[in-house]
Write a protein that holds these residues in place. Structure first.
Motif, short mmCIF file in Angstrom:
data_model
loop_
_atom_site.label_atom_id
_atom_site.label_comp_id
_atom_site.label_asym_id
_atom_site.label_seq_id
_atom_site.Cartn_x
_atom_site.Cartn_y
_atom_site.Cartn_z
N VAL A 120 -3.46 -21.41 43.71
CA VAL A 120 -2.73 -20.36 42.99
C VAL A 120 -3.67 -19.18 42.76
CG1 VAL A 120 -1.16 -22.02 41.91
CG2 VAL A 120 -3.26 -21.37 40.72
N ASN A 121 -3.10 -18.07 42.37
CA ASN A 121 -3.86 -16.85 42.13
C ASN A 121 -4.83 -17.07 40.97
OD1 ASN A 121 -4.70 -14.22 41.33
ND2 ASN A 121 -2.84 -13.34 42.17
N ALA A 122 -6.12 -16.89 41.21
CA ALA A 122 -7.14 -17.11 40.18
C ALA A 122 -7.25 -15.96 39.21
CB ALA A 122 -8.49 -17.36 40.84
N ASP B 296 1.24 -14.50 38.03
CA ASP B 296 1.70 -14.70 39.40
C ASP B 296 1.96 -16.19 39.57
OD1 ASP B 296 2.16 -14.93 42.10
OD2 ASP B 296 0.33 -13.87 42.71
N MET B 297 3.21 -16.60 39.54
CA MET B 297 3.58 -18.01 39.56
C MET B 297 3.98 -18.51 40.94
SD MET B 297 2.96 -18.84 36.46
CE MET B 297 3.72 -20.42 36.16
N VAL B 298 3.58 -17.81 41.98
CA VAL B 298 3.89 -18.22 43.35
C VAL B 298 2.68 -18.94 43.94
CG1 VAL B 298 4.55 -17.45 45.66
CG2 VAL B 298 5.49 -16.30 43.65
N ILE B 299 2.91 -20.14 44.48
CA ILE B 299 1.86 -20.92 45.13
C ILE B 299 1.43 -20.19 46.39
CG2 ILE B 299 1.39 -23.09 46.33
CD1 ILE B 299 3.36 -24.39 44.27
N LYS B 300 0.12 -20.02 46.55
CA LYS B 300 -0.42 -19.24 47.68
C LYS B 300 -0.74 -20.11 48.90
CE LYS B 300 -0.12 -15.71 45.09
NZ LYS B 300 1.08 -14.93 45.18
N ASP C 194 -13.85 -24.89 49.35
CA ASP C 194 -13.76 -23.61 48.65
C ASP C 194 -12.64 -22.79 49.27
OD1 ASP C 194 -14.07 -21.23 47.33
OD2 ASP C 194 -16.05 -20.79 48.15
N PRO C 195 -11.50 -22.66 48.57
CA PRO C 195 -10.39 -21.90 49.12
C PRO C 195 -10.60 -20.38 49.04
CG PRO C 195 -9.83 -22.64 46.94
CD PRO C 195 -11.19 -23.22 47.28
N GLY C 196 -11.68 -19.97 48.40
CA GLY C 196 -11.97 -18.55 48.24
C GLY C 196 -11.89 -18.15 46.78
N PRO C 197 -12.56 -17.06 46.41
CA PRO C 197 -12.62 -16.67 45.00
C PRO C 197 -11.28 -16.21 44.44
CG PRO C 197 -13.59 -14.98 46.39
CD PRO C 197 -13.29 -16.15 47.28
N GLN C 198 -10.35 -15.84 45.29
CA GLN C 198 -9.05 -15.36 44.81
C GLN C 198 -8.11 -16.51 44.44
OE1 GLN C 198 -10.15 -15.38 47.93
NE2 GLN C 198 -8.51 -15.23 49.44
N PHE C 199 -8.50 -17.76 44.79
CA PHE C 199 -7.62 -18.91 44.54
C PHE C 199 -8.25 -19.90 43.58
CE2 PHE C 199 -6.52 -17.85 49.07
CZ PHE C 199 -5.30 -17.27 48.79
N ARG C 200 -7.38 -20.62 42.89
CA ARG C 200 -7.78 -21.73 42.01
C ARG C 200 -6.96 -22.94 42.45
NH1 ARG C 200 -5.47 -23.20 36.97
NH2 ARG C 200 -4.14 -21.38 37.14
N ALA D 291 1.62 -31.40 41.38
CA ALA D 291 2.56 -31.82 40.33
C ALA D 291 2.36 -31.02 39.05
CB ALA D 291 2.42 -33.31 40.05
N ASP D 292 1.11 -30.75 38.69
CA ASP D 292 0.82 -29.96 37.49
C ASP D 292 1.31 -28.52 37.65
OD1 ASP D 292 -0.37 -32.21 36.42
OD2 ASP D 292 -2.42 -31.49 36.71
N ALA D 293 1.07 -27.95 38.83
CA ALA D 293 1.51 -26.57 39.07
C ALA D 293 3.02 -26.45 38.97
CB ALA D 293 1.02 -26.09 40.44
N LEU D 294 3.74 -27.38 39.61
CA LEU D 294 5.20 -27.34 39.56
C LEU D 294 5.71 -27.57 38.15
CD1 LEU D 294 5.95 -29.27 42.87
CD2 LEU D 294 6.12 -26.78 42.49
#
Length: 66
Positions: A6-8, A13-17, A30-36, A41-44
């Motif tokens: 998700v957006n870090a 921004d509630m859209v899964i990236k 490491d998905p990159g600094p822009q992602f967390r 299940a927790d995200a949904l």
């Protein structure tokens, strides 16, 4: 376990990236600094949604039956 990225930087921004991603939670990834990474299940559960299919409507909107 299944994770999503998700957006870090923008908690509104509630859209899964990225995802779902099969990750053991221990191997370095490491998905990159822009992602967390969070458990899918927790995200949904807190309201994150997958983006619509290509050419679809708003994120989280049920696909039309057209």
């Amino acid at each position: 376990m299944m994770y999503v990225a998700v957006n870090a930087d923008d908690p509104t921004d509630m859209v899964i990236k990225l995802g779902p991603l099969l990750w053991d939670g221990e191997t370095e990834y490491d998905p990159g600094p822009q992602f967390r990474l969070v458990l899918e299940a927790d995200a949904l559960a807190v309201g994150y949604v997958y983006p619509p299919p290509e050419g679809g409507g708003d994120p989280g909107e049920e696909p039309s039956e057209d």
